[in-house]
Scaffold this motif. Structure first.
Motif, short mmCIF file in Angstrom:
data_model
loop_
_atom_site.label_atom_id
_atom_site.label_comp_id
_atom_site.label_asym_id
_atom_site.label_seq_id
_atom_site.Cartn_x
_atom_site.Cartn_y
_atom_site.Cartn_z
N PRO A 132 -1.03 -3.91 -3.31
CA PRO A 132 -0.86 -2.70 -4.07
C PRO A 132 -0.69 -1.72 -3.01
O PRO A 132 -1.22 -1.41 -1.89
N TRP A 144 -6.36 -0.97 -7.20
CA TRP A 144 -5.18 -1.08 -7.97
C TRP A 144 -4.95 0.37 -8.58
O TRP A 144 -3.78 0.81 -9.25
N SER A 154 -1.83 1.98 -7.11
CA SER A 154 -0.60 1.36 -7.42
C SER A 154 0.15 2.06 -8.53
O SER A 154 1.21 1.69 -8.83
N ASP A 202 4.38 0.81 -11.76
CA ASP A 202 3.57 0.52 -10.50
C ASP A 202 4.30 0.69 -9.33
O ASP A 202 5.56 0.76 -9.23
N HIS A 203 3.78 0.23 -8.16
CA HIS A 203 4.38 0.29 -7.03
C HIS A 203 5.50 -0.42 -6.70
O HIS A 203 6.40 -0.63 -5.77
#
Length: 466
Positions: A9, A48, A51, A109-110
Motif C-alpha cells: 500500500p 492500509w 492506501s 485505493d492506491h
C-alpha cells in the motif's frame, strides 16, 4: 506465470466513489448504525489507511467515522445492508443477508481499485433475524490476527481496517459470557457475494442479474470484453477462487465456514469466524466445532470452493447458456492445481517451472509433511532460509525425495531479512490466539497483540522481499 503477492500500500488522497447505488433499491436496504455506550479505539490499520486516503484522520475523527459510524465525506448516507441468499453447509437459506453489518463506504485505493468499507457488529438490520447485530471483542481480535497472517502469507484477503470497543456486555453460547463488544470495519475489494446472485436467481429478476454482472465486470475486472458477460464474469471469478483455494492450502489455513454467502466475486477471503491454521499437513483438520462431518476441513476446501462455484453457475443460468459455464467449471481443478503449486513455490522462495514440473516437487513435499514430524510453518521456514536450496537444516529422510527435486531450482529471493535469522518461524495456532486474547480479557493488555502483528508483518516483508 509465477505467483506475485499484492503490491504494498502507498499513500494517496481520499477518493470517494459510490457505485453501488447504480444497482437500485433491490440490492440492499438503508439502515442506521447502533448507538453504543462507549468508543475506545483498539486497532487502526496504519498500513492500509494510507492506501485509501484516510491516514490524515486523527483518532477523534477516526472514532467518529468507525466507532460512531458517521458517514465519510461524499459517501454512502445512509449505509446499505446488502441482500443475499446462500447455501450454508450445503443447505439453501433464503432468509439471510447483512444481519450485523452494512456497506459503509466505497472509495478508490492506491491501485485505483474500487474498495468497499464494510462493518461488522454495527447493529441490527432487516436481516438480523433473532440476532443482536453485535460483534464480540474477541471476534474482532481474531479477525485482526487472521487477516494480518493471511496477508503476510500471500493470501488474497480483506483487511481489518479498524476495531473500536463499544462498551456493551454480550451473551454468547460459544464463549464465556458476558463478554466485551466491538464494531469492526473491514476493507475489501468487493462485498458482492455468490449469494447475491443466488437471491436474484431465486427471485427470477433477469434485469437485476444483468445489472449486477455488468457492475462486477466494470468495477472489478476492467469492463466487459466479450459478448457473453455472464460467462466472462464466471470465468474471472473461477480463476480468482482457484487462486484462493491454492493459497489457503499453502498457508495451512482453514476458513471454517465456506458457505456461498462467504465467497465473493473477486475471490477475496473474508468473514473470519471459527478459523484456524493447522500445525501439520492433516487433511481432516477442521476449524469449526459444529462442522462434525468435516465438510470444510483443511483438505476439502478446494472441493468446497468448486461446489460453491457450481452454485454460482446455476444462478447465472437465469441469463446465460449453461454449456460455457460448465466448461469453465470443469477447468477449475487444473486452475487450482496450477495456483497451488505456484503459491507453494513462492512460499519456498524458488522459481516455478509450470504445473507439470512443480507438481512432482509439491507432491514430494506433501508426502514428507504427511508424516507429521515437521510442522507446516517450520518446513517453509527451514527450506525458505537455506543458503543452499538443497541443504536446509531439516535433513530428515521424510524429505529425501523432495530434496532431490528442489536441488535443481533457482532461488527467487535471497533470505536476507532479519526474519530468516530467528530461531523459529512465525506461526498462529489456536493456543497463541487464546493466549493473546487472555491477556486482553484478564488484564486489558494489548501488547501481545501489537507485538504479534509486528512479527507477522516482518514475516510478510521477508516473504515478499527476501
Amino acid at each position: 506465470m509465477p505467483y506475485k503477492p499484492q503490491s504494498e500500500p502507498t499513500k494517496i488522497n481520499y477518493q470517494p466513489d459510490v457505485q453501488i447505488t447504480q444497482l437500485g433499491e433491490k440490492i440492499g436496504d438503508p439502515v442506521s448504525a447502533a448507538n453504543f455506550p462507549d468508543h475506545i479505539l483498539r486497532f487502526r490499520n496504519d498500513r492500509w489507511d494510507q492506501s485509501i486516503g484516510l491516514h490524515g484522520l486523527d483518532d477523534s475523527d477516526w472514532i467518529n467515522h468507525f466507532g460512531k459510524l458517521a458517514p465519510l465525506a461524499d459517501n454512502l448516507s445512509p449505509p446499505l445492508a446488502l441482500r443475499y441468499h446462500g447455501h450454508q453447509f450445503r443447505n439453501y437459506n433464503p432468509d439471510i443477508g447483512d444481519g450485523r453489518g452494512f456497506l459503509f463506504a466505497q472509495l478508490r485505493d492506491h491501485e485505483k481499485r474500487l474498495m468497499d468499507l464494510g462493518t461488522k457488529g454495527s447493529g441490527t438490520t432487516p436481516w438480523s433475524r433473532t440476532g443482536d447485530g453485535r460483534l464480540t471483542l474477541k471476534g474482532a481480535v481474531r479477525e485482526i490476527i487472521a487477516t494480518e497472517m493471511l496477508e503476510a502469507l500471500g493470501v488474497n484477503t480483506s483487511k481489518t481496517l479498524s476495531v473500536v470497543e463499544t462498551g456493551e456486555e454480550l451473551t454468547r453460547g460459544d464463549e464465556p459470557s458476558p463478554t466485551r463488544s466491538a464494531v469492526m470495519t473491514r476493507l475489501s475489494h468487493s462485498h458482492i457475494r455468490i449469494g447475491a446472485f443466488q437471491r436474484i436467481a431465486y427471485e427470477k429478476n433477469e434485469a437485476l442479474m444483468q445489472q449486477l454482472i455488468e457492475y462486477c465486470l466494470t468495477n472489478y475486472y476492467g469492463g466487459i470484453q466479450t459478448d457473453d458477460p455472464a460467462a466472462e464474469l464466471f470465468a474471472k471469478t473461477a480463476q480468482e477462487v482457484a487462486k484462493l483455494a491454492g493459497a489457503y492450502m499453502t498457508a495451512g489455513f482453514v476458513h471454517g465456514v465456506l458457505n456461498t454467502d462467504n465467497i465473493n466475486v473477486t475471490g477475496e477471503s473474508f468473514d473470519y469466524g471459527p478459523w484456524r491454521f493447522t500445525p501439520h499437513w492433516e487433511p481432516g483438520f477442521t476449524a469449526a466445532y459444529f462442522d462434525q462431518e468435516g465438510l470444510y476441513c483443511f483438505g476439502r476446501q478446494p472441493e468446497a470452493l468448486h461446489w460453491n462455484l457450481a452454485q454460482f453457475a446455476s444462478a447465472l443460468c437465469l441469463v446465460a447458456e449453461s454449456d460455457p459455464l460448465v466448461a469453465i467449471l470443469e477447468s477449475f481443478p487444473k486452475a487450482y492445481g496450477t495456483a497451488f503449486t505456484e503459491h507453494f513455490c513462492w512460499r519456498l522462495g524458488i522459481e516455478s517451472k509450470g504445473f507439470d514440473d512443480d507438481r512432482d516437487l509439491v507432491v514430494a513435499a506433501e508426502k514428507g509433511l504427511a508424516q507429521k514430524t515437521t510442522q507446516i510453518d517450520q518446513f517453509f521456514f527451514d527450506w525458505g532460509k537455506a543458503e543452499d536450496v538443497a541443504k536446509p537444516k531439516d535433513d530428515s529422510s521424510e524429505f529425501s525425495e523432495f530434496r532431490n527435486l528442489i536441488a535443481n531450482r533457482e532461488r527467487t529471493r535471497k533470505p536476507v531479512s532479519e526474519y530468516w535469522h530467528k530461531a523459529s518461524p512465525c506461526s498462529m495456532h489456536i493456543e497463541e490466539v487464546e493466549t493473546i486474547w487472555a491477556a486482553i480479557a484478564e488484564d486489558d493488555d494489548w501488547n501481545q497483540l501489537s507485538e504479534k502483528v509486528n512479527e507477522i508483518r516482518g514475516m510478510g516483508f521477508a516473504l515478499r522481499n527476501g
